[in-house]
Scaffold this motif. Structure first.
Motif, short mmCIF file in Angstrom:
data_model
loop_
_atom_site.label_atom_id
_atom_site.label_comp_id
_atom_site.label_asym_id
_atom_site.label_seq_id
_atom_site.Cartn_x
_atom_site.Cartn_y
_atom_site.Cartn_z
N THR A 144 52.41 36.41 45.01
CA THR A 144 51.01 35.96 44.93
C THR A 144 50.99 34.46 44.71
O THR A 144 52.01 33.85 44.35
CB THR A 144 50.26 36.71 43.81
OG1 THR A 144 48.87 36.47 43.94
CG2 THR A 144 50.72 36.27 42.43
N ILE A 145 49.84 33.87 44.91
CA ILE A 145 49.69 32.43 44.65
C ILE A 145 48.68 32.23 43.52
O ILE A 145 47.93 33.14 43.18
CB ILE A 145 49.27 31.66 45.92
CG1 ILE A 145 47.93 32.16 46.46
CG2 ILE A 145 50.35 31.72 46.99
CD1 ILE A 145 47.37 31.33 47.61
N GLN A 146 48.69 31.05 42.98
CA GLN A 146 47.86 30.75 41.81
C GLN A 146 46.37 30.98 42.09
O GLN A 146 45.65 31.51 41.25
CB GLN A 146 48.10 29.30 41.39
CG GLN A 146 47.34 28.90 40.16
CD GLN A 146 47.76 27.55 39.64
OE1 GLN A 146 48.92 27.19 39.73
NE2 GLN A 146 46.82 26.81 39.10
N ARG A 147 45.91 30.62 43.26
CA ARG A 147 44.49 30.79 43.60
C ARG A 147 44.08 32.26 43.55
O ARG A 147 43.00 32.61 43.10
CB ARG A 147 44.25 30.20 45.01
CG ARG A 147 42.84 30.32 45.50
CD ARG A 147 42.01 29.18 45.01
NE ARG A 147 40.94 29.71 44.18
CZ ARG A 147 40.41 29.12 43.14
NH1 ARG A 147 40.82 27.95 42.76
NH2 ARG A 147 39.44 29.65 42.45
N GLN A 148 44.96 33.14 44.02
CA GLN A 148 44.67 34.58 43.99
C GLN A 148 44.54 35.07 42.55
O GLN A 148 43.68 35.90 42.25
CB GLN A 148 45.76 35.37 44.71
CG GLN A 148 45.74 35.21 46.21
CD GLN A 148 46.97 35.82 46.87
OE1 GLN A 148 48.09 35.69 46.38
NE2 GLN A 148 46.75 36.48 47.99
N LEU A 149 45.39 34.57 41.68
CA LEU A 149 45.30 34.94 40.27
C LEU A 149 43.97 34.48 39.68
O LEU A 149 43.29 35.25 38.99
CB LEU A 149 46.45 34.31 39.47
CG LEU A 149 47.79 34.99 39.57
CD1 LEU A 149 48.87 34.12 38.94
CD2 LEU A 149 47.76 36.35 38.92
N ALA A 150 43.61 33.24 39.95
CA ALA A 150 42.35 32.70 39.42
C ALA A 150 41.17 33.53 39.92
O ALA A 150 40.28 33.88 39.13
CB ALA A 150 42.20 31.24 39.84
N ASP A 151 41.18 33.87 41.19
CA ASP A 151 40.09 34.66 41.76
C ASP A 151 40.06 36.07 41.18
O ASP A 151 38.99 36.59 40.85
CB ASP A 151 40.21 34.74 43.28
CG ASP A 151 39.92 33.41 43.96
OD1 ASP A 151 39.38 32.50 43.30
OD2 ASP A 151 40.26 33.28 45.16
#
Length: 144
Positions: free
Chosen positions: A52-59
């Motif tokens: 996963t990428i950081q943006r996906q975690l934030a979302d």
């Protein structure tokens, strides 16, 4: 009879009380681990979504990117995750859980299961049978 806004306010207050009470259970169980509940949930997400990428975690967690950045730095420093360069884009770092992270997730899952067991003993099953469909319907209406 109260108007719809007042009923909604009462419902939100009841949710707040429920989550505050539930949080006490989590705090008691999780205080013996090295991670916060949010860090534990993040590790669980990364384990279920390797790369996963950081943006996906934030979302997914509805967090600001800066909050996720700090949390990931702490998890990486602790040896729970590792970030690897994406093969196609040098700007993207993919996030993976380490063996230590997997051990911690297993520990957290046991704690969460214990918490759910304790909470579920306090609630009659028929109440859950009524509440779950109502909450699903409420969530659908809010998301429209």
């Amino acid at each position: 009879m109260t108007d719809k806004v007042e009923e909604y306010r009462e419902m939100m207050d009841l949710f707040r009380i429920y989550f505050t009470f539930s949080k006490r259970f989590y705090s008691e169980e999780v205080k013996f681990t090295k991670l916060t509940p949010q860090q534990g949930r993040t590790l669980m997400y990364i384990q279920e979504n390797p790369g996963t990428i950081q943006r996906q975690l934030a979302d997914s967690f509805h967090l600001r990117n800066a909050s996720v950045t700090n949390m990931l730095k702490n998890l990486e420093r602790g040896g729970y995750i590792e970030r690897k360069q994406d093969e196609k884009s040098a700007r993207i770092k993919r996030i993976y859980i380490t063996d230590l992270g997997i051990e911690q997730v297993d520990e957290m899952r046991k704690s969460f299961d214990s918490i759910l067991e304790k909470l579920s003993k306090r609630v009659d099953e028929s109440l859950l049978d009524q509440l779950i469909p109502l909450l699903k319907e409420l969530n659908q209406e809010i998301q429209k």
